[in-house]
Design a protein around this motif. Sequence first.
Motif, PDB file in Angstrom:
ATOM      1  N   GLY A  47       0.842  -1.194   0.000  1.00  0.00           N
ATOM      2  CA  GLY A  47       0.000   0.000   0.000  1.00  0.00           C
ATOM      3  C   GLY A  47       0.876   1.242   0.000  1.00  0.00           C
ATOM      4  O   GLY A  47       1.915   1.278   0.655  1.00  0.00           O
ATOM      5  N   ALA A  48       0.479   2.253  -0.743  1.00  0.00           N
ATOM      6  CA  ALA A  48       1.314   3.447  -0.859  1.00  0.00           C
ATOM      7  C   ALA A  48       0.495   4.710  -0.672  1.00  0.00           C
ATOM      8  O   ALA A  48      -0.701   4.747  -0.953  1.00  0.00           O
ATOM      9  N   VAL A  49       1.173   5.744  -0.192  1.00  0.00           N
ATOM     10  CA  VAL A  49       0.578   7.068  -0.056  1.00  0.00           C
ATOM     11  C   VAL A  49       1.645   8.082  -0.461  1.00  0.00           C
ATOM     12  O   VAL A  49       2.833   7.887  -0.203  1.00  0.00           O
ATOM     13  N   ARG A  50       1.226   9.130  -1.162  1.00  0.00           N
ATOM     14  CA  ARG A  50       2.153  10.198  -1.522  1.00  0.00           C
ATOM     15  C   ARG A  50       1.870  11.384  -0.610  1.00  0.00           C
ATOM     16  O   ARG A  50       0.854  12.066  -0.758  1.00  0.00           O
ATOM     17  N   PRO A  51       2.756  11.643   0.338  1.00  0.00           N
ATOM     18  CA  PRO A  51       2.514  12.735   1.280  1.00  0.00           C
ATOM     19  C   PRO A  51       2.773  14.102   0.646  1.00  0.00           C
ATOM     20  O   PRO A  51       3.499  14.211  -0.335  1.00  0.00           O
ATOM     21  N   ARG A  52       2.177  15.111   1.225  1.00  0.00           N
ATOM     22  CA  ARG A  52       2.465  16.485   0.843  1.00  0.00           C
ATOM     23  C   ARG A  52       3.565  17.008   1.746  1.00  0.00           C
ATOM     24  O   ARG A  52       3.562  16.756   2.953  1.00  0.00           O
ATOM     25  N   TRP A  53       4.475  17.747   1.163  1.00  0.00           N
ATOM     26  CA  TRP A  53       5.541  18.369   1.938  1.00  0.00           C
ATOM     27  C   TRP A  53       5.011  19.614   2.625  1.00  0.00           C
ATOM     28  O   TRP A  53       4.284  20.391   2.020  1.00  0.00           O
ATOM     29  N   PRO A  54       5.373  19.836   3.885  1.00  0.00           N
ATOM     30  CA  PRO A  54       4.983  21.095   4.537  1.00  0.00           C
ATOM     31  C   PRO A  54       5.778  22.244   3.915  1.00  0.00           C
ATOM     32  O   PRO A  54       6.978  22.124   3.676  1.00  0.00           O
ATOM     33  N   VAL A  55       5.081  23.332   3.623  1.00  0.00           N
ATOM     34  CA  VAL A  55       5.722  24.455   2.943  1.00  0.00           C
ATOM     35  C   VAL A  55       5.511  25.760   3.708  1.00  0.00           C
ATOM     36  O   VAL A  55       4.619  25.876   4.532  1.00  0.00           O
ATOM     37  N   THR A  56       6.339  26.736   3.366  1.00  0.00           N
ATOM     38  CA  THR A  56       6.221  28.077   3.928  1.00  0.00           C
ATOM     39  C   THR A  56       5.088  28.818   3.231  1.00  0.00           C
ATOM     40  O   THR A  56       4.487  28.310   2.270  1.00  0.00           O
ATOM     41  N   ALA A  57       4.821  30.027   3.656  1.00  0.00           N
ATOM     42  CA  ALA A  57       3.771  30.839   3.042  1.00  0.00           C
ATOM     43  C   ALA A  57       4.047  31.088   1.559  1.00  0.00           C
ATOM     44  O   ALA A  57       3.119  31.316   0.789  1.00  0.00           O
ATOM     45  N   CYS A  58       5.309  31.008   1.152  1.00  0.00           N
ATOM     46  CA  CYS A  58       5.674  31.218  -0.258  1.00  0.00           C
ATOM     47  C   CYS A  58       5.762  29.910  -1.038  1.00  0.00           C
ATOM     48  O   CYS A  58       6.128  29.906  -2.214  1.00  0.00           O
ATOM     49  N   GLY A  59       5.455  28.789  -0.411  1.00  0.00           N
ATOM     50  CA  GLY A  59       5.458  27.509  -1.108  1.00  0.00           C
ATOM     51  C   GLY A  59       6.794  26.788  -1.123  1.00  0.00           C
ATOM     52  O   GLY A  59       6.957  25.791  -1.822  1.00  0.00           O
ATOM     53  N   PHE A  60       7.756  27.250  -0.339  1.00  0.00           N
ATOM     54  CA  PHE A  60       9.057  26.590  -0.257  1.00  0.00           C
ATOM     55  C   PHE A  60       9.030  25.530   0.852  1.00  0.00           C
ATOM     56  O   PHE A  60       8.293  25.660   1.826  1.00  0.00           O
ATOM     57  N   LEU A  61       9.843  24.488   0.695  1.00  0.00           N
ATOM     58  CA  LEU A  61       9.913  23.455   1.728  1.00  0.00           C
ATOM     59  C   LEU A  61      10.247  24.067   3.074  1.00  0.00           C
ATOM     60  O   LEU A  61      11.115  24.940   3.175  1.00  0.00           O
ATOM     61  N   ARG A  62       9.570  23.589   4.108  1.00  0.00           N
ATOM     62  CA  ARG A  62       9.896  24.032   5.465  1.00  0.00           C
ATOM     63  C   ARG A  62      11.281  23.540   5.828  1.00  0.00           C
ATOM     64  O   ARG A  62      11.732  22.487   5.395  1.00  0.00           O
ATOM     65  N   GLN A  63      11.958  24.305   6.635  1.00  0.00           N
ATOM     66  CA  GLN A  63      13.317  23.993   7.067  1.00  0.00           C
ATOM     67  C   GLN A  63      13.387  22.588   7.654  1.00  0.00           C
ATOM     68  O   GLN A  63      12.570  22.221   8.492  1.00  0.00           O
ATOM     69  N   GLY A  64      14.329  21.778   7.184  1.00  0.00           N
ATOM     70  CA  GLY A  64      14.557  20.445   7.722  1.00  0.00           C
ATOM     71  C   GLY A  64      13.784  19.330   7.059  1.00  0.00           C
ATOM     72  O   GLY A  64      14.079  18.160   7.292  1.00  0.00           O
ATOM     73  N   ALA A  65      12.806  19.645   6.227  1.00  0.00           N
ATOM     74  CA  ALA A  65      11.983  18.595   5.627  1.00  0.00           C
ATOM     75  C   ALA A  65      12.804  17.687   4.720  1.00  0.00           C
ATOM     76  O   ALA A  65      12.760  16.458   4.850  1.00  0.00           O
ATOM     77  N   ALA A  66      13.572  18.250   3.820  1.00  0.00           N
ATOM     78  CA  ALA A  66      14.372  17.428   2.905  1.00  0.00           C
ATOM     79  C   ALA A  66      15.547  16.773   3.625  1.00  0.00           C
ATOM     80  O   ALA A  66      16.005  15.708   3.216  1.00  0.00           O
ATOM     81  N   ASP A  67      16.016  17.384   4.708  1.00  0.00           N
ATOM     82  CA  ASP A  67      17.123  16.792   5.472  1.00  0.00           C
ATOM     83  C   ASP A  67      16.736  15.431   6.030  1.00  0.00           C
ATOM     84  O   ASP A  67      17.547  14.509   6.062  1.00  0.00           O
ATOM     85  N   ALA A  68      15.503  15.292   6.472  1.00  0.00           N
ATOM     86  CA  ALA A  68      15.034  14.015   7.017  1.00  0.00           C
ATOM     87  C   ALA A  68      15.041  12.932   5.944  1.00  0.00           C
ATOM     88  O   ALA A  68      15.373  11.780   6.214  1.00  0.00           O
ATOM     89  N   LEU A  69      14.708  13.295   4.710  1.00  0.00           N
ATOM     90  CA  LEU A  69      14.739  12.340   3.598  1.00  0.00           C
ATOM     91  C   LEU A  69      16.183  11.935   3.283  1.00  0.00           C
ATOM     92  O   LEU A  69      16.473  10.770   3.023  1.00  0.00           O
ATOM     93  N   ALA A  70      17.094  12.888   3.348  1.00  0.00           N
ATOM     94  CA  ALA A  70      18.505  12.628   3.025  1.00  0.00           C
ATOM     95  C   ALA A  70      19.172  11.688   4.026  1.00  0.00           C
ATOM     96  O   ALA A  70      20.196  11.075   3.713  1.00  0.00           O
ATOM     97  N   GLN A  71      18.591  11.523   5.205  1.00  0.00           N
ATOM     98  CA  GLN A  71      19.166  10.637   6.225  1.00  0.00           C
ATOM     99  C   GLN A  71      18.937   9.162   5.907  1.00  0.00           C
ATOM    100  O   GLN A  71      19.589   8.295   6.475  1.00  0.00           O
ATOM    101  N   LEU A  72      18.020   8.867   4.997  1.00  0.00           N
ATOM    102  CA  LEU A  72      17.728   7.474   4.655  1.00  0.00           C
ATOM    103  C   LEU A  72      18.770   6.935   3.676  1.00  0.00           C
ATOM    104  O   LEU A  72      19.365   7.690   2.910  1.00  0.00           O
ATOM    105  N   GLU A  73      18.968   5.639   3.687  1.00  0.00           N
ATOM    106  CA  GLU A  73      19.978   4.988   2.849  1.00  0.00           C
ATOM    107  C   GLU A  73      19.348   4.397   1.590  1.00  0.00           C
ATOM    108  O   GLU A  73      18.318   3.715   1.658  1.00  0.00           O
ATOM    109  N   GLU A  74      19.965   4.672   0.453  1.00  0.00           N
ATOM    110  CA  GLU A  74      19.492   4.102  -0.803  1.00  0.00           C
ATOM    111  C   GLU A  74      19.856   2.622  -0.851  1.00  0.00           C
ATOM    112  O   GLU A  74      21.008   2.251  -0.689  1.00  0.00           O
ATOM    113  N   VAL A  75      18.852   1.765  -1.067  1.00  0.00           N
ATOM    114  CA  VAL A  75      19.102   0.323  -1.135  1.00  0.00           C
ATOM    115  C   VAL A  75      18.933  -0.230  -2.546  1.00  0.00           C
ATOM    116  O   VAL A  75      19.451  -1.300  -2.863  1.00  0.00           O
TER     117      VAL A  75
END
Length: 87
Positions: A47-75
């Motif tokens: 089962g899959a879900v595509r989450p929405r990224w939290p964004v600022t008032a201008c539509g930019f990624l909130r601080q730290g959002a992409a950093d959490a993704l970068a911590q995962l290991e590519e398998v």
Amino acid sequence: MEQVTLAGDISPLLTALARPSDAEDGRPCPAVWQSKPQIYLVDAGGGAVRPRWPVTACGFLRQGAADALAQLEEVSSVDLTAEIDLC
């Protein structure tokens, strides 16, 4: 397109994704574009879900959002192509 499978502790990613987006506040925004990663969270049953990224008032990624993704290991990684019939 590339399909990448990531593994690791997804708790920081889930925490980052759970943050609310900022409401538009009427202030001017910079005239720049920011790409947001397109991710799907897939459970053991497929089962899959595509989450929405939290964004600022201008539509930019909130601080730290992409950093959490970068911590995962590519398998694994698979290049996906689609044939397009233009006729």
